[in-house]
Design a protein around this motif. Structure first.
Motif, PDB file in Angstrom:
ATOM      1  N   GLN A   1       0.864  -1.189   0.000  1.00  0.00           N
ATOM      2  CA  GLN A   1       0.000   0.000   0.000  1.00  0.00           C
ATOM      3  C   GLN A   1       0.898   1.236   0.000  1.00  0.00           C
ATOM      4  N   PHE A   2       0.704   2.128  -0.977  1.00  0.00           N
ATOM      5  CA  PHE A   2       1.513   3.333  -1.095  1.00  0.00           C
ATOM      6  C   PHE A   2       0.888   4.475  -0.289  1.00  0.00           C
ATOM      7  N   ASP A   3       1.714   5.180   0.468  1.00  0.00           N
ATOM      8  CA  ASP A   3       1.272   6.330   1.247  1.00  0.00           C
ATOM      9  C   ASP A   3       1.328   7.551   0.339  1.00  0.00           C
ATOM     10  N   LEU A   4       0.173   8.016  -0.104  1.00  0.00           N
ATOM     11  CA  LEU A   4       0.108   9.135  -1.045  1.00  0.00           C
ATOM     12  C   LEU A   4       0.094  10.499  -0.360  1.00  0.00           C
ATOM     13  N   ARG A   5       0.132  10.525   0.980  1.00  0.00           N
ATOM     14  CA  ARG A   5       0.078  11.813   1.679  1.00  0.00           C
ATOM     15  C   ARG A   5       1.192  12.773   1.276  1.00  0.00           C
ATOM     16  N   PRO A   6       2.446  12.307   1.105  1.00  0.00           N
ATOM     17  CA  PRO A   6       3.476  13.252   0.654  1.00  0.00           C
ATOM     18  C   PRO A   6       3.155  13.857  -0.719  1.00  0.00           C
ATOM     19  N   GLN A   7       2.635  13.037  -1.628  1.00  0.00           N
ATOM     20  CA  GLN A   7       2.251  13.543  -2.952  1.00  0.00           C
ATOM     21  C   GLN A   7       1.107  14.551  -2.837  1.00  0.00           C
ATOM     22  N   ILE A   8       0.125  14.227  -2.005  1.00  0.00           N
ATOM     23  CA  ILE A   8      -1.016  15.122  -1.831  1.00  0.00           C
ATOM     24  C   ILE A   8      -0.546  16.461  -1.270  1.00  0.00           C
ATOM     25  N   ARG A   9       0.350  16.431  -0.291  1.00  0.00           N
ATOM     26  CA  ARG A   9       0.881  17.684   0.275  1.00  0.00           C
ATOM     27  C   ARG A   9       1.629  18.494  -0.782  1.00  0.00           C
ATOM     28  N   ARG A  10       2.416  17.811  -1.622  1.00  0.00           N
ATOM     29  CA  ARG A  10       3.179  18.522  -2.667  1.00  0.00           C
ATOM     30  C   ARG A  10       2.266  19.176  -3.691  1.00  0.00           C
ATOM     31  N   HIS A  11       1.091  18.606  -3.901  1.00  0.00           N
ATOM     32  CA  HIS A  11       0.161  19.128  -4.913  1.00  0.00           C
ATOM     33  C   HIS A  11      -1.062  19.788  -4.289  1.00  0.00           C
ATOM     34  N   GLU A  12      -0.985  20.140  -3.027  1.00  0.00           N
ATOM     35  CA  GLU A  12      -2.151  20.643  -2.297  1.00  0.00           C
ATOM     36  C   GLU A  12      -2.812  21.838  -2.984  1.00  0.00           C
ATOM     37  N   ARG A  13      -2.026  22.817  -3.389  1.00  0.00           N
ATOM     38  CA  ARG A  13      -2.613  24.009  -4.010  1.00  0.00           C
ATOM     39  C   ARG A  13      -3.344  23.658  -5.300  1.00  0.00           C
ATOM     40  N   LYS A  14      -2.710  22.849  -6.138  1.00  0.00           N
ATOM     41  CA  LYS A  14      -3.329  22.443  -7.403  1.00  0.00           C
ATOM     42  C   LYS A  14      -4.626  21.674  -7.146  1.00  0.00           C
ATOM     43  N   LEU A  15      -4.617  20.791  -6.152  1.00  0.00           N
ATOM     44  CA  LEU A  15      -5.809  20.002  -5.833  1.00  0.00           C
ATOM     45  C   LEU A  15      -6.940  20.889  -5.322  1.00  0.00           C
TER      46      LEU A  15
ATOM     47  N   GLY B  65      -7.579  20.740  -9.541  1.00  0.00           N
ATOM     48  CA  GLY B  65      -6.702  19.898 -10.344  1.00  0.00           C
ATOM     49  C   GLY B  65      -6.693  18.463  -9.835  1.00  0.00           C
ATOM     50  N   SER B  66      -5.921  17.638 -10.493  1.00  0.00           N
ATOM     51  CA  SER B  66      -5.830  16.230 -10.087  1.00  0.00           C
ATOM     52  C   SER B  66      -4.387  15.755 -10.190  1.00  0.00           C
ATOM     53  N   MET B  67      -4.129  14.625  -9.558  1.00  0.00           N
ATOM     54  CA  MET B  67      -2.831  13.977  -9.660  1.00  0.00           C
ATOM     55  C   MET B  67      -2.978  12.837 -10.657  1.00  0.00           C
ATOM     56  N   ARG B  68      -2.064  12.753 -11.588  1.00  0.00           N
ATOM     57  CA  ARG B  68      -2.114  11.709 -12.604  1.00  0.00           C
ATOM     58  C   ARG B  68      -1.143  10.602 -12.270  1.00  0.00           C
ATOM     59  N   ARG B  69      -1.497   9.406 -12.665  1.00  0.00           N
ATOM     60  CA  ARG B  69      -0.619   8.237 -12.588  1.00  0.00           C
ATOM     61  C   ARG B  69      -0.151   7.929 -11.172  1.00  0.00           C
ATOM     62  N   GLU B  70      -1.020   8.027 -10.227  1.00  0.00           N
ATOM     63  CA  GLU B  70      -0.694   7.657  -8.852  1.00  0.00           C
ATOM     64  C   GLU B  70      -1.197   6.253  -8.581  1.00  0.00           C
ATOM     65  N   LEU B  71      -0.355   5.441  -7.992  1.00  0.00           N
ATOM     66  CA  LEU B  71      -0.665   4.046  -7.710  1.00  0.00           C
ATOM     67  C   LEU B  71      -1.016   3.915  -6.239  1.00  0.00           C
ATOM     68  N   ASP B  72      -2.186   3.367  -5.935  1.00  0.00           N
ATOM     69  CA  ASP B  72      -2.651   3.209  -4.563  1.00  0.00           C
ATOM     70  C   ASP B  72      -2.050   1.959  -3.921  1.00  0.00           C
ATOM     71  N   TYR B  73      -2.072   0.834  -4.631  1.00  0.00           N
ATOM     72  CA  TYR B  73      -1.508  -0.396  -4.079  1.00  0.00           C
ATOM     73  C   TYR B  73      -1.206  -1.398  -5.183  1.00  0.00           C
ATOM     74  N   ILE B  74      -0.379  -2.383  -4.832  1.00  0.00           N
ATOM     75  CA  ILE B  74      -0.118  -3.548  -5.668  1.00  0.00           C
ATOM     76  C   ILE B  74      -0.493  -4.748  -4.818  1.00  0.00           C
ATOM     77  N   MET B  75      -1.338  -5.625  -5.366  1.00  0.00           N
ATOM     78  CA  MET B  75      -1.785  -6.786  -4.602  1.00  0.00           C
ATOM     79  C   MET B  75      -1.580  -8.048  -5.429  1.00  0.00           C
ATOM     80  N   VAL B  76      -0.989  -9.056  -4.801  1.00  0.00           N
ATOM     81  CA  VAL B  76      -0.796 -10.353  -5.442  1.00  0.00           C
ATOM     82  C   VAL B  76      -1.572 -11.364  -4.621  1.00  0.00           C
ATOM     83  N   ASP B  77      -2.566 -11.985  -5.249  1.00  0.00           N
ATOM     84  CA  ASP B  77      -3.429 -12.948  -4.567  1.00  0.00           C
ATOM     85  C   ASP B  77      -3.283 -14.295  -5.265  1.00  0.00           C
ATOM     86  N   GLY B  78      -2.684 -15.269  -4.584  1.00  0.00           N
ATOM     87  CA  GLY B  78      -2.504 -16.589  -5.174  1.00  0.00           C
ATOM     88  C   GLY B  78      -1.263 -16.663  -6.032  1.00  0.00           C
ATOM     89  N   HIS B  79      -1.331 -17.443  -7.111  1.00  0.00           N
ATOM     90  CA  HIS B  79      -0.168 -17.681  -7.954  1.00  0.00           C
ATOM     91  C   HIS B  79      -0.303 -16.937  -9.276  1.00  0.00           C
TER      92      HIS B  79
END
Length: 106
Positions: free
Chosen positions: A55-69, A73-87
């Protein structure tokens, strides 16, 4: 997925399901370098049962883009999590720069 926290520019929290039997085998590692940059690739196969999530902590990114948000505005290409379930199988590619002999993932 031990490599995710190593290459992530943001903080990562890793969670593995209780009793997980997942195992990863790496294949075909390759690395190219031209002195200023590098690319590393690797294929992998995951066997066993269970689940692993990074799970990626996006708070630093959100703080860096606070004014734009706040201005709608929006943040592009931000990844929330990577999950591997099974094989399964997959591949990863990591790119970076080399400065004074130090490799930095970009």
């Amino acid at each position: 997925m031990y490599f995710v926290p190593l290459i992530s520019p943001e903080p990562v929290c890793s969670v593995t399901s209780p009793g997980s039997t997942q195992r990863v085998q790496l294949f075909s590692p390759k690395r190219r370098s031209n002195g200023n940059s590098f690319v590393a690739t690797c294929e992998f196969q995951i066997s066993g049962e269970g689940c692993h999530q990074n799970q990626f902590d996006l708070r630093p990114q959100i703080r860096r883009h606070e004014r734009k948000l706040k201005e709608g505005g929006s943040m592009r290409r931000e990844l929330d999590y990577i999950m591997v379930d099974g094989h399964g199988t997959g591949a990863m590619e990591v790119e970076g720069t080399i400065s004074n002999g130090v490799e930095v993932v970009t």
